[in-house]
Design a protein around this motif. Structure first.
Motif, PDB file in Angstrom:
ATOM      1  N   ASP A 171      97.566 -21.444  45.657  1.00 36.32           N
ATOM      2  CA  ASP A 171      97.697 -20.005  45.465  1.00 36.32           C
ATOM      3  C   ASP A 171      96.551 -19.336  46.212  1.00 36.32           C
ATOM      4  O   ASP A 171      95.385 -19.498  45.847  1.00 36.32           O
ATOM      5  CB  ASP A 171      97.636 -19.683  43.966  1.00 36.32           C
ATOM      6  CG  ASP A 171      97.941 -18.225  43.682  1.00 36.32           C
ATOM      7  OD1 ASP A 171      98.767 -17.629  44.404  1.00 36.32           O
ATOM      8  OD2 ASP A 171      97.353 -17.676  42.733  1.00 36.32           O
ATOM      9  N   TRP A 172      96.874 -18.623  47.285  1.00 36.62           N
ATOM     10  CA  TRP A 172      95.859 -17.931  48.087  1.00 36.62           C
ATOM     11  C   TRP A 172      95.425 -16.674  47.354  1.00 36.62           C
ATOM     12  O   TRP A 172      96.259 -15.908  46.871  1.00 36.62           O
ATOM     13  CB  TRP A 172      96.404 -17.521  49.447  1.00 36.62           C
ATOM     14  CG  TRP A 172      97.000 -18.615  50.268  1.00 36.62           C
ATOM     15  CD1 TRP A 172      98.314 -18.738  50.614  1.00 36.62           C
ATOM     16  CD2 TRP A 172      96.328 -19.728  50.868  1.00 36.62           C
ATOM     17  NE1 TRP A 172      98.495 -19.868  51.372  1.00 36.62           N
ATOM     18  CE2 TRP A 172      97.293 -20.491  51.547  1.00 36.62           C
ATOM     19  CE3 TRP A 172      95.005 -20.156  50.871  1.00 36.62           C
ATOM     20  CZ2 TRP A 172      96.983 -21.650  52.238  1.00 36.62           C
ATOM     21  CZ3 TRP A 172      94.696 -21.320  51.558  1.00 36.62           C
ATOM     22  CH2 TRP A 172      95.664 -22.045  52.233  1.00 36.62           C
ATOM     23  N   LYS A 173      94.131 -16.440  47.303  1.00 33.51           N
ATOM     24  CA  LYS A 173      93.575 -15.224  46.718  1.00 33.51           C
ATOM     25  C   LYS A 173      92.752 -14.514  47.779  1.00 33.51           C
ATOM     26  O   LYS A 173      91.978 -15.137  48.498  1.00 33.51           O
ATOM     27  CB  LYS A 173      92.675 -15.548  45.511  1.00 33.51           C
ATOM     28  CG  LYS A 173      93.400 -16.267  44.376  1.00 33.51           C
ATOM     29  CD  LYS A 173      94.421 -15.360  43.753  1.00 33.51           C
ATOM     30  CE  LYS A 173      95.070 -16.006  42.544  1.00 33.51           C
ATOM     31  NZ  LYS A 173      96.188 -15.227  42.025  1.00 33.51           N
ATOM     32  N   MET A 174      92.907 -13.213  47.868  1.00 30.05           N
ATOM     33  CA  MET A 174      92.204 -12.441  48.899  1.00 30.05           C
ATOM     34  C   MET A 174      90.727 -12.246  48.570  1.00 30.05           C
ATOM     35  O   MET A 174      89.920 -12.083  49.466  1.00 30.05           O
ATOM     36  CB  MET A 174      92.854 -11.066  49.060  1.00 30.05           C
ATOM     37  CG  MET A 174      94.261 -11.129  49.608  1.00 30.05           C
ATOM     38  SD  MET A 174      94.299 -11.699  51.302  1.00 30.05           S
ATOM     39  CE  MET A 174      93.503 -10.343  52.102  1.00 30.05           C
ATOM     40  N   GLY A 175      90.400 -12.258  47.302  1.00 32.34           N
ATOM     41  CA  GLY A 175      89.028 -11.953  46.902  1.00 32.34           C
ATOM     42  C   GLY A 175      88.144 -13.172  46.750  1.00 32.34           C
ATOM     43  O   GLY A 175      88.389 -14.228  47.322  1.00 32.34           O
ATOM     44  N   ARG A 176      87.125 -12.981  45.933  1.00 36.27           N
ATOM     45  CA  ARG A 176      86.169 -14.050  45.639  1.00 36.27           C
ATOM     46  C   ARG A 176      86.575 -14.740  44.348  1.00 36.27           C
ATOM     47  O   ARG A 176      87.317 -14.192  43.546  1.00 36.27           O
ATOM     48  CB  ARG A 176      84.764 -13.469  45.497  1.00 36.27           C
ATOM     49  CG  ARG A 176      84.292 -12.802  46.769  1.00 36.27           C
ATOM     50  CD  ARG A 176      82.837 -12.379  46.694  1.00 36.27           C
ATOM     51  NE  ARG A 176      82.446 -11.615  47.847  1.00 36.27           N
ATOM     52  CZ  ARG A 176      82.254 -12.109  49.067  1.00 36.27           C
ATOM     53  NH1 ARG A 176      82.426 -13.390  49.281  1.00 36.27           N
ATOM     54  NH2 ARG A 176      81.900 -11.341  50.070  1.00 36.27           N
ATOM     55  N   MET A 177      86.020 -15.923  44.153  1.00 28.56           N
ATOM     56  CA  MET A 177      86.341 -16.703  42.968  1.00 28.56           C
ATOM     57  C   MET A 177      85.957 -15.936  41.710  1.00 28.56           C
ATOM     58  O   MET A 177      84.831 -15.473  41.572  1.00 28.56           O
ATOM     59  CB  MET A 177      85.625 -18.046  43.013  1.00 28.56           C
ATOM     60  CG  MET A 177      86.024 -18.967  41.917  1.00 28.56           C
ATOM     61  SD  MET A 177      85.333 -20.587  42.263  1.00 28.56           S
ATOM     62  CE  MET A 177      85.996 -21.492  40.906  1.00 28.56           C
ATOM     63  N   THR A 178      86.911 -15.797  40.808  1.00 23.43           N
ATOM     64  CA  THR A 178      86.684 -15.126  39.535  1.00 23.43           C
ATOM     65  C   THR A 178      87.411 -15.904  38.446  1.00 23.43           C
ATOM     66  O   THR A 178      88.387 -16.585  38.709  1.00 23.43           O
ATOM     67  CB  THR A 178      87.240 -13.692  39.532  1.00 23.43           C
ATOM     68  OG1 THR A 178      88.630 -13.746  39.844  1.00 23.43           O
ATOM     69  CG2 THR A 178      86.528 -12.812  40.534  1.00 23.43           C
ATOM     70  N   GLY A 179      86.935 -15.774  37.253  1.00 29.83           N
ATOM     71  CA  GLY A 179      87.634 -16.367  36.121  1.00 29.83           C
ATOM     72  C   GLY A 179      87.593 -17.880  36.134  1.00 29.83           C
ATOM     73  O   GLY A 179      86.994 -18.509  36.996  1.00 29.83           O
TER      74      GLY A 179
END
Length: 169
Positions: free
Chosen positions: A68-76
């Motif tokens: 799952d690609w995420k545009m932002g920074r690592m969170t959660g």
């Protein structure tokens, strides 16, 4: 704000195409019977559907992997109902036991690749239980949404949740 969003998007695209570890991961999965940007819909539960879009899935030497690609920074944390749902779909799609499926997120702003997480029977059981709980809550709230009672739906400050709410209008 559009200039800032453009810079984030360009940085994520650059990391997607130029970061060796990200390129290696995607190339490996693209070589193994890939599914790219696949719209999924699992069976309805009490009239409520479960839908999503899997960014990338493919076979590798260990089984099936979903990214799952995420545009932002690592969170959660890694306890993502979204990933469990995608893994559940991948097991059916590829005709493998769920324990042969691994899921992970890749954050393209950093870029950060999470360790892959194998599905287990207990993880799937917890995911299905959470889905059932969410459906029960949606059934309770549906009347308020149908009648336009917006006080019942305060913003939860989770952008992706509020953005997809069918009652926001």
């Amino acid at each position: 704000r559009s200039g800032e969003a453009r810079q984030k998007l360009l940085g994520a695209i650059q990391n997607f195409f130029e970061t060796a570890s990200v390129v290696e991961l995607s190339q490996k999965l693209l070589a193994g019977d890939p599914r790219i940007e696949v719209r999924i819909a699992l069976e309805k539960l009490d009239g409520f559907g479960l839908e999503g879009r899997v960014d990338l899935a493919g076979r590798d030497e260990q089984g099936v992997q979903v990214v799952d690609w995420k545009m932002g920074r690592m969170t959660g944390n890694h306890d993502s109902l979204q990933l469990v749902t995608y893994g559940w779909w991948a097991a059916r799609e590829y005709g493998v036991d769920p324990t042969c499926v691994r899921v992970r997120r890749v954050f393209l702003a950093d870029p950060t690749i999470e360790e892959d997480r194998p599905l287990s029977e207990s993880l799937l059981r917890r995911g299905k239980a959470r889905i059932i709980q969410d459906v029960e809550l949606m059934k309770q709230m549906d009347t308020y949404g149908q009648t336009g009672n917006e006080e019942a739906f305060p913003p939860c400050e989770m952008e992706n949740v509020c953005r997809q709410c069918k009652y926001q209008a």
